[in-house]
Design an enzyme around this catalytic site. Structure first.
Site, PDB file in Angstrom:
ATOM      1  N   HIS A  57       0.752  -1.302   0.185  1.00  0.00           N
ATOM      2  CA  HIS A  57       0.020   0.316  -0.228  1.00  0.00           C
ATOM      3  C   HIS A  57       0.833   1.427   0.192  1.00  0.00           C
ATOM      4  CE1 HIS A  57       0.765  -0.566   4.183  1.00  0.00           C
ATOM      5  NE2 HIS A  57       0.436   1.032   4.382  1.00  0.00           N
ATOM      6  N   HIS A  59       1.251   4.089   2.177  1.00  0.00           N
ATOM      7  CA  HIS A  59       2.053   4.315   3.295  1.00  0.00           C
ATOM      8  C   HIS A  59       3.170   4.923   3.217  1.00  0.00           C
ATOM      9  CE1 HIS A  59      -1.581   3.932   5.700  1.00  0.00           C
ATOM     10  NE2 HIS A  59      -1.975   5.259   4.576  1.00  0.00           N
ATOM     11  N   ASP A  61       6.265   4.677   5.041  1.00  0.00           N
ATOM     12  CA  ASP A  61       7.038   3.937   5.469  1.00  0.00           C
ATOM     13  C   ASP A  61       6.892   2.669   4.976  1.00  0.00           C
ATOM     14  OD1 ASP A  61       4.242   3.428   6.652  1.00  0.00           O
ATOM     15  OD2 ASP A  61       5.107   2.124   7.397  1.00  0.00           O
ATOM     16  N   HIS A  62       5.648   2.129   4.088  1.00  0.00           N
ATOM     17  CA  HIS A  62       6.197   1.316   2.574  1.00  0.00           C
ATOM     18  C   HIS A  62       7.023   1.230   1.056  1.00  0.00           C
ATOM     19  CE1 HIS A  62       3.609  -1.245   5.445  1.00  0.00           C
ATOM     20  NE2 HIS A  62       3.136  -0.162   6.668  1.00  0.00           N
ATOM     21  N   HIS A 116      -6.870  -1.362   6.174  1.00  0.00           N
ATOM     22  CA  HIS A 116      -6.280   0.118   6.313  1.00  0.00           C
ATOM     23  C   HIS A 116      -6.515   1.372   5.290  1.00  0.00           C
ATOM     24  CE1 HIS A 116      -2.729   1.549   8.479  1.00  0.00           C
ATOM     25  NE2 HIS A 116      -2.444   0.829   6.990  1.00  0.00           N
ATOM     26  N   ASP A 133      -0.127  -4.326   6.024  1.00  0.00           N
ATOM     27  CA  ASP A 133      -0.272  -3.161   7.833  1.00  0.00           C
ATOM     28  C   ASP A 133      -2.145  -3.893   7.877  1.00  0.00           C
ATOM     29  OD1 ASP A 133       2.334  -2.456   8.183  1.00  0.00           O
ATOM     30  OD2 ASP A 133       1.015  -0.204   7.505  1.00  0.00           O
ATOM     31  N   HIS A 171       5.056  -4.774  10.772  1.00  0.00           N
ATOM     32  CA  HIS A 171       5.327  -4.512  11.714  1.00  0.00           C
ATOM     33  C   HIS A 171       5.761  -5.131  13.140  1.00  0.00           C
ATOM     34  CE1 HIS A 171       4.737   0.090  10.772  1.00  0.00           C
ATOM     35  NE2 HIS A 171       3.657  -0.587   9.467  1.00  0.00           N
TER      36      HIS A 171
HETATM   37 FE    FE Z   1       2.692   0.913   8.290  1.00  0.00          FE
HETATM   38 ZN    ZN Z   2       0.306   1.786   6.522  1.00  0.00          ZN
END
Ligand code: FE
Ligand code: ZN
Length: 259
Positions: A57, A59, A61-62, A116, A133, A171
Site C-alpha cells: 500500500h 503509506h 513507511d512502505h 487499512h 498493515d 510491523h
Molecule cells: Fe505501516
Molecule cells: Zn500503513
C-alpha cells in the site's frame, strides 16, 4: 532438480518496520521498502541483485525507499496496485492476479484487502503471506480509509488460507497488541503463553514474526469475535449486548484506537 531454498529475512527499518527480503543464490526481492538505506546496505553486504519490489500500500513507511532503489537497480520490477499514490510501479496488479518471480522461481497471488487503506493488497504464495498493515500478530491495521465491514471481510480472506501459512506483516507491534488482546480476553491461555514467548523474543532482540494463520486464530482478538469472553468484556465495558460479529469487531477496533 535441486533448487536452493529461499531465505527470508527481516531488514529492520525505522522504529518497528520490517522490510522482508527473500533471497535465493545472489538474487533477492523486498516487500515494502520504506527506506532504501538498510536495503542497500544489506544487498551490498551479501553481494545481491535486487530483482523485484512488492508493495502492499501507498503509506510512506512502505514506499519511501522505492525511488532510490530503482535508481540503483534500473532493471528492477516494482509490483503494486495501479494508483497515482504509488509512483514507480512497473507491474500493475489487481485481485486474483498471479505474479511470477523468475529470480526466485516462485509466484504470488494478489489479494485485494481494503480496510487499512482502500487499495491495500497482500501477496500470497508458497513462501507465505506478505500482508503489509492488514493483519498483525495479535492485531490488525488501523482503519484509515476502509470500514470495519471491509476490514473484517479482508481478514476473513486471510483466515481462509491454509492454517500453516506463514504470516509476514510489516510491523513489530506484537507486544502492544498482546497487551490489548489480554485486556479483551484475559483468560485465553494460548494468548498468555504467546505473551511469554513474545516477551522472550523481544528481550533477545529477535522478531516475533512470522506467525501463522493457525496461531493468529488462537490469539488475535480481531479474528476471535465469536469468543464468549471477548463478547462479555465488550458488553460489560459498553453496558449493552455486544454479540454480533461485526459489532464485536467494530467495538474492538474502536477500543484499540484509544488503548
Ligand atoms: Fe505501516
Ligand atoms: Zn500503513
Amino acid at each position: 532438480m535441486s533448487e536452493k531454498p529461499v531465505n527470508i529475512v527481516p531488514i529492520p527499518a525505522f522504529q518497528d518496520n520490517y522490510i522482508w527480503c527473500m533471497q535465493q543464490e545472489n538474487a533477492c526481492i523486498v516487500v515494502d521498502p520504506g527506506d532504501a538505506t538498510p536495503v542497500l546496505d544489506y544487498v551490498e553486504k551479501h553481494q545481491l541483485t535486487l530483482t523485484d519490489i512488492l508493495i502492499t500500500h501507498h503509506h510512506p513507511d512502505h514506499t519511501g525507499g522505492v525511488k532510490e532503489l530503482v535508481k540503483n537497480f534500473p532493471d528492477i520490477r516494482v509490483i503494486g496496485i495501479d494508483s497515482s499514490r504509488i509512483p514507480y510501479v512497473t507491474h500493475k496488479v489487481t485481485d486474483g492476479d498471479q505474479v511470477d518471480i523468475p529470480s526466485l522461481n516462485t509466484s504470488f497471488r494478489v489479494l485485494m484487502l481494503p480496510g487499512h487503506t482502500k487499495d491495500h493488497i497482500a501477496f500470497y504464495g508458497d513462501l507465505g503471506l506478505f500482508c503489509g498493515d492488514t493483519l498483525f500478530s495479535a492485531g490488525c491495521g488501523r482503519l484509515f480509509e476502509g470500514s470495519p465491514e471491509q476490514m473484517q471481510h479482508s481478514l476473513s480472506r486471510l483466515t481462509d488460507l491454509p492454517s500453516d501459512t506463514k504470516v509476514y506483516c510489516t510491523h513489530e507491534y506484537t507486544l502492544a497488541n498482546v497487551s490489548f488482546a489480554l485486556a479483551a480476553e484475559p483468560n485465553n491461555q494460548d494468548l498468555q503463553r504467546y505473551q511469554e514467548w513474545a516477551q522472550g523474543q523481544r528481550k533477545a532482540d529477535t522478531p516475533t514474526l512470522p506467525s501463522t494463520i493457525e496461531e493468529q486464530l488462537a490469539i488475535n482478538p480481531f479474528l476471535r469475535t465469536s469468543s464468549e469472553e471477548i463478547q462479555k468484556t465488550l458488553s460489560e465495558k459498553l453496558a449493552r449486548n455486544v454479540h454480533e460479529s461485526l459489532d464485536v469487531f467494530t467495538e474492538l477496533r474502536r477500543w484499540k484506537d484509544h488503548f
